[in-house]
Design a protein around this motif. Structure first.
Motif, PDB file in Angstrom:
ATOM      1  N   VAL A   1     -73.994 -12.148  64.955  1.00  8.84           N
ATOM      2  CA  VAL A   1     -74.610 -11.452  66.083  1.00  8.84           C
ATOM      3  C   VAL A   1     -74.962 -12.439  67.196  1.00  8.84           C
ATOM      4  O   VAL A   1     -74.586 -12.247  68.356  1.00  8.84           O
ATOM      5  CB  VAL A   1     -75.862 -10.663  65.626  1.00  8.84           C
ATOM      6  N   CYS A   2     -75.650 -13.515  66.837  1.00  7.49           N
ATOM      7  CA  CYS A   2     -76.078 -14.495  67.852  1.00  7.49           C
ATOM      8  C   CYS A   2     -74.887 -15.179  68.516  1.00  7.49           C
ATOM      9  O   CYS A   2     -74.830 -15.280  69.747  1.00  7.49           O
ATOM     10  CB  CYS A   2     -76.998 -15.539  67.222  1.00  7.49           C
ATOM     11  N   LEU A   3     -73.958 -15.661  67.713  1.00  6.10           N
ATOM     12  CA  LEU A   3     -72.812 -16.373  68.274  1.00  6.10           C
ATOM     13  C   LEU A   3     -71.908 -15.459  69.093  1.00  6.10           C
ATOM     14  O   LEU A   3     -71.356 -15.891  70.109  1.00  6.10           O
ATOM     15  CB  LEU A   3     -72.014 -17.063  67.166  1.00  6.10           C
ATOM     16  N   SER A   4     -71.772 -14.210  68.689  1.00  3.48           N
ATOM     17  CA  SER A   4     -70.957 -13.274  69.466  1.00  3.48           C
ATOM     18  C   SER A   4     -71.554 -13.063  70.849  1.00  3.48           C
ATOM     19  O   SER A   4     -70.841 -13.037  71.851  1.00  3.48           O
ATOM     20  CB  SER A   4     -70.840 -11.932  68.757  1.00  3.48           C
ATOM     21  N   ILE A   5     -72.858 -12.902  70.891  1.00  4.27           N
ATOM     22  CA  ILE A   5     -73.540 -12.716  72.172  1.00  4.27           C
ATOM     23  C   ILE A   5     -73.381 -13.953  73.049  1.00  4.27           C
ATOM     24  O   ILE A   5     -73.168 -13.848  74.257  1.00  4.27           O
ATOM     25  CB  ILE A   5     -75.027 -12.380  71.952  1.00  4.27           C
ATOM     26  N   ILE A   6     -73.454 -15.127  72.446  1.00  3.75           N
ATOM     27  CA  ILE A   6     -73.339 -16.376  73.207  1.00  3.75           C
ATOM     28  C   ILE A   6     -71.893 -16.673  73.579  1.00  3.75           C
ATOM     29  O   ILE A   6     -71.612 -17.143  74.684  1.00  3.75           O
ATOM     30  CB  ILE A   6     -73.953 -17.542  72.412  1.00  3.75           C
ATOM     31  N   PHE A   7     -70.950 -16.413  72.669  1.00  6.98           N
ATOM     32  CA  PHE A   7     -69.546 -16.758  72.915  1.00  6.98           C
ATOM     33  C   PHE A   7     -68.879 -15.880  73.970  1.00  6.98           C
ATOM     34  O   PHE A   7     -67.959 -16.330  74.648  1.00  6.98           O
ATOM     35  CB  PHE A   7     -68.734 -16.692  71.616  1.00  6.98           C
ATOM     36  N   LEU A   8     -69.300 -14.640  74.103  1.00 12.31           N
ATOM     37  CA  LEU A   8     -68.654 -13.757  75.085  1.00 12.31           C
ATOM     38  C   LEU A   8     -68.786 -14.279  76.524  1.00 12.31           C
ATOM     39  O   LEU A   8     -67.798 -14.283  77.254  1.00 12.31           O
ATOM     40  CB  LEU A   8     -69.160 -12.331  74.944  1.00 12.31           C
ATOM     41  N   PRO A   9     -69.961 -14.730  76.966  1.00 13.74           N
ATOM     42  CA  PRO A   9     -70.014 -15.312  78.320  1.00 13.74           C
ATOM     43  C   PRO A   9     -69.186 -16.596  78.453  1.00 13.74           C
ATOM     44  O   PRO A   9     -68.750 -16.933  79.553  1.00 13.74           O
ATOM     45  CB  PRO A   9     -71.500 -15.610  78.534  1.00 13.74           C
TER      46      PRO A   9
ATOM     47  N   ILE B   1     -64.014 -12.508  63.572  1.00 15.61           N
ATOM     48  CA  ILE B   1     -63.567 -13.886  63.352  1.00 15.61           C
ATOM     49  C   ILE B   1     -64.750 -14.777  62.998  1.00 15.61           C
ATOM     50  O   ILE B   1     -64.686 -15.562  62.040  1.00 15.61           O
ATOM     51  CB  ILE B   1     -62.796 -14.419  64.573  1.00 15.61           C
ATOM     52  N   LEU B   2     -65.846 -14.662  63.730  1.00 13.58           N
ATOM     53  CA  LEU B   2     -67.023 -15.482  63.447  1.00 13.58           C
ATOM     54  C   LEU B   2     -67.614 -15.155  62.075  1.00 13.58           C
ATOM     55  O   LEU B   2     -68.019 -16.052  61.337  1.00 13.58           O
ATOM     56  CB  LEU B   2     -68.080 -15.298  64.533  1.00 13.58           C
ATOM     57  N   PHE B   3     -67.637 -13.890  61.723  1.00 14.86           N
ATOM     58  CA  PHE B   3     -68.176 -13.495  60.422  1.00 14.86           C
ATOM     59  C   PHE B   3     -67.349 -14.089  59.283  1.00 14.86           C
ATOM     60  O   PHE B   3     -67.895 -14.714  58.364  1.00 14.86           O
ATOM     61  CB  PHE B   3     -68.211 -11.962  60.301  1.00 14.86           C
ATOM     62  N   VAL B   4     -66.051 -13.913  59.349  1.00 17.46           N
ATOM     63  CA  VAL B   4     -65.165 -14.388  58.274  1.00 17.46           C
ATOM     64  C   VAL B   4     -65.244 -15.906  58.135  1.00 17.46           C
ATOM     65  O   VAL B   4     -65.446 -16.435  57.031  1.00 17.46           O
ATOM     66  CB  VAL B   4     -63.708 -13.926  58.524  1.00 17.46           C
TER      67      VAL B   4
ATOM     68  N   LEU C   1     -69.473 -27.403  69.700  1.00 11.61           N
ATOM     69  CA  LEU C   1     -70.817 -27.954  69.494  1.00 11.61           C
ATOM     70  C   LEU C   1     -71.788 -26.895  68.968  1.00 11.61           C
ATOM     71  O   LEU C   1     -72.547 -27.152  68.024  1.00 11.61           O
ATOM     72  CB  LEU C   1     -71.353 -28.560  70.785  1.00 11.61           C
ATOM     73  N   LEU C   2     -71.735 -25.728  69.551  1.00 10.37           N
ATOM     74  CA  LEU C   2     -72.633 -24.664  69.114  1.00 10.37           C
ATOM     75  C   LEU C   2     -72.337 -24.245  67.679  1.00 10.37           C
ATOM     76  O   LEU C   2     -73.246 -24.107  66.858  1.00 10.37           O
ATOM     77  CB  LEU C   2     -72.515 -23.467  70.057  1.00 10.37           C
ATOM     78  N   LEU C   3     -71.070 -24.070  67.371  1.00 13.74           N
ATOM     79  CA  LEU C   3     -70.673 -23.675  66.023  1.00 13.74           C
ATOM     80  C   LEU C   3     -71.059 -24.742  64.999  1.00 13.74           C
ATOM     81  O   LEU C   3     -71.614 -24.430  63.932  1.00 13.74           O
ATOM     82  CB  LEU C   3     -69.164 -23.428  65.988  1.00 13.74           C
ATOM     83  N   ILE C   4     -70.815 -25.997  65.308  1.00 15.80           N
ATOM     84  CA  ILE C   4     -71.165 -27.099  64.408  1.00 15.80           C
ATOM     85  C   ILE C   4     -72.671 -27.138  64.174  1.00 15.80           C
ATOM     86  O   ILE C   4     -73.134 -27.285  63.034  1.00 15.80           O
ATOM     87  CB  ILE C   4     -70.637 -28.437  64.960  1.00 15.80           C
ATOM     88  N   LEU C   5     -73.452 -26.999  65.232  1.00 16.13           N
ATOM     89  CA  LEU C   5     -74.912 -27.040  65.090  1.00 16.13           C
ATOM     90  C   LEU C   5     -75.441 -25.873  64.260  1.00 16.13           C
ATOM     91  O   LEU C   5     -76.275 -26.074  63.363  1.00 16.13           O
ATOM     92  CB  LEU C   5     -75.581 -27.033  66.468  1.00 16.13           C
TER      93      LEU C   5
ATOM     94  N   PHE D   1     -63.112  -2.151  76.035  1.00 13.92           N
ATOM     95  CA  PHE D   1     -64.437  -2.728  76.215  1.00 13.92           C
ATOM     96  C   PHE D   1     -65.006  -3.232  74.886  1.00 13.92           C
ATOM     97  O   PHE D   1     -65.669  -4.256  74.831  1.00 13.92           O
ATOM     98  CB  PHE D   1     -65.368  -1.685  76.835  1.00 13.92           C
ATOM     99  N   ILE D   2     -64.722  -2.517  73.811  1.00 17.72           N
ATOM    100  CA  ILE D   2     -65.255  -2.859  72.491  1.00 17.72           C
ATOM    101  C   ILE D   2     -64.376  -3.869  71.756  1.00 17.72           C
ATOM    102  O   ILE D   2     -64.861  -4.626  70.925  1.00 17.72           O
ATOM    103  CB  ILE D   2     -65.420  -1.576  71.644  1.00 17.72           C
ATOM    104  N   LYS D   3     -63.106  -3.918  72.086  1.00 20.96           N
ATOM    105  CA  LYS D   3     -62.146  -4.720  71.330  1.00 20.96           C
ATOM    106  C   LYS D   3     -62.493  -6.215  71.331  1.00 20.96           C
ATOM    107  O   LYS D   3     -62.515  -6.848  70.277  1.00 20.96           O
ATOM    108  CB  LYS D   3     -60.735  -4.506  71.887  1.00 20.96           C
ATOM    109  N   LYS D   4     -62.777  -6.788  72.479  1.00 23.72           N
ATOM    110  CA  LYS D   4     -63.036  -8.227  72.566  1.00 23.72           C
ATOM    111  C   LYS D   4     -64.270  -8.638  71.759  1.00 23.72           C
ATOM    112  O   LYS D   4     -64.187  -9.538  70.928  1.00 23.72           O
ATOM    113  CB  LYS D   4     -63.153  -8.653  74.026  1.00 23.72           C
ATOM    114  N   PRO D   5     -65.436  -7.983  71.948  1.00 27.13           N
ATOM    115  CA  PRO D   5     -66.601  -8.369  71.138  1.00 27.13           C
ATOM    116  C   PRO D   5     -66.386  -8.150  69.637  1.00 27.13           C
ATOM    117  O   PRO D   5     -66.868  -8.929  68.819  1.00 27.13           O
ATOM    118  CB  PRO D   5     -67.731  -7.469  71.648  1.00 27.13           C
ATOM    119  N   LEU D   6     -65.653  -7.107  69.290  1.00 27.46           N
ATOM    120  CA  LEU D   6     -65.392  -6.818  67.885  1.00 27.46           C
ATOM    121  C   LEU D   6     -64.519  -7.896  67.247  1.00 27.46           C
ATOM    122  O   LEU D   6     -64.797  -8.361  66.132  1.00 27.46           O
ATOM    123  CB  LEU D   6     -64.737  -5.443  67.736  1.00 27.46           C
ATOM    124  N   ILE D   7     -63.497  -8.330  67.947  1.00 29.34           N
ATOM    125  CA  ILE D   7     -62.628  -9.396  67.440  1.00 29.34           C
ATOM    126  C   ILE D   7     -63.404 -10.692  67.296  1.00 29.34           C
ATOM    127  O   ILE D   7     -63.297 -11.388  66.283  1.00 29.34           O
ATOM    128  CB  ILE D   7     -61.398  -9.574  68.354  1.00 29.34           C
TER     129      ILE D   7
END
Length: 147
Positions: free
Chosen positions: A64-72, A22-25, A88-92, A12-18
């Motif tokens: 934090v924001c992108l992880s919450i948005i990217f999971l759905p 990745i987004l942080f780095v 598009l979201l990442l570029i913006l 359950f934790i693995k996917k959001p953590l990965i």
């Protein structure tokens, strides 16, 4: 704790953590690549703040924001639509942070028009954003597909 429960919690934790790692780095790399030339300039908002402090806080907030948005987005079956929305979201988001850094560390100390600020930010950001957003989105989708 028995083994199946541990495995379920880790799964359950693995996917959001990965996604978050990745987004942080990649966000931190993008900010330094695009706006690193302003790292030795003073911030107009906080004279004691280092470039690293700003980049770190922007990266943390974005993660934090992108992880919450990217999971759905992982629920979207149409991969072309999913990749397009992620790009598009990442570029913006990245362009917004780069613009913020440019305004804070360069434009605030001078007389730039809004159009000039956008054009200079685009000049510094274009290649880092294009290259790293593509690498980030495809890395995310590749790794998440393998899980």
């Amino acid at each position: 704790m028995n083994q199946p429960v541990k495995h379920k919690i880790f799964s359950f934790i693995k996917k959001p953590l990965i996604v978050a790692v990745i987004l942080f780095v990649f966000t931190l790399i993008e900010i330094y690549w695009a706006m690193g030339s302003f790292s030795n300039k003073l911030s107009s908002a906080c004279l004691d703040c280092s470039f690293f402090d700003d980049a770190y806080l922007m990266t943390l907030f974005s993660t934090v924001c992108l992880s919450i948005i990217f999971l759905p987005f992982s629920l979207i079956k149409n991969s072309n639509l999913k990749v397009t929305l992620q790009l598009l979201l990442l570029i913006l988001i990245w362009f917004f942070w780069n613009y913020t850094i440019f305004v804070d560390r360069e434009s605030a100390w001078s007389t730039y028009l809004f159009k000039e600020e956008v054009m200079y930010t685009l000049h510094f950001s274009f290649f880092p954003i294009v290259i790293l957003s593509i690498v980030t989105v495809f890395t995310l989708n590749y790794i998440l597909r393998k899980l």
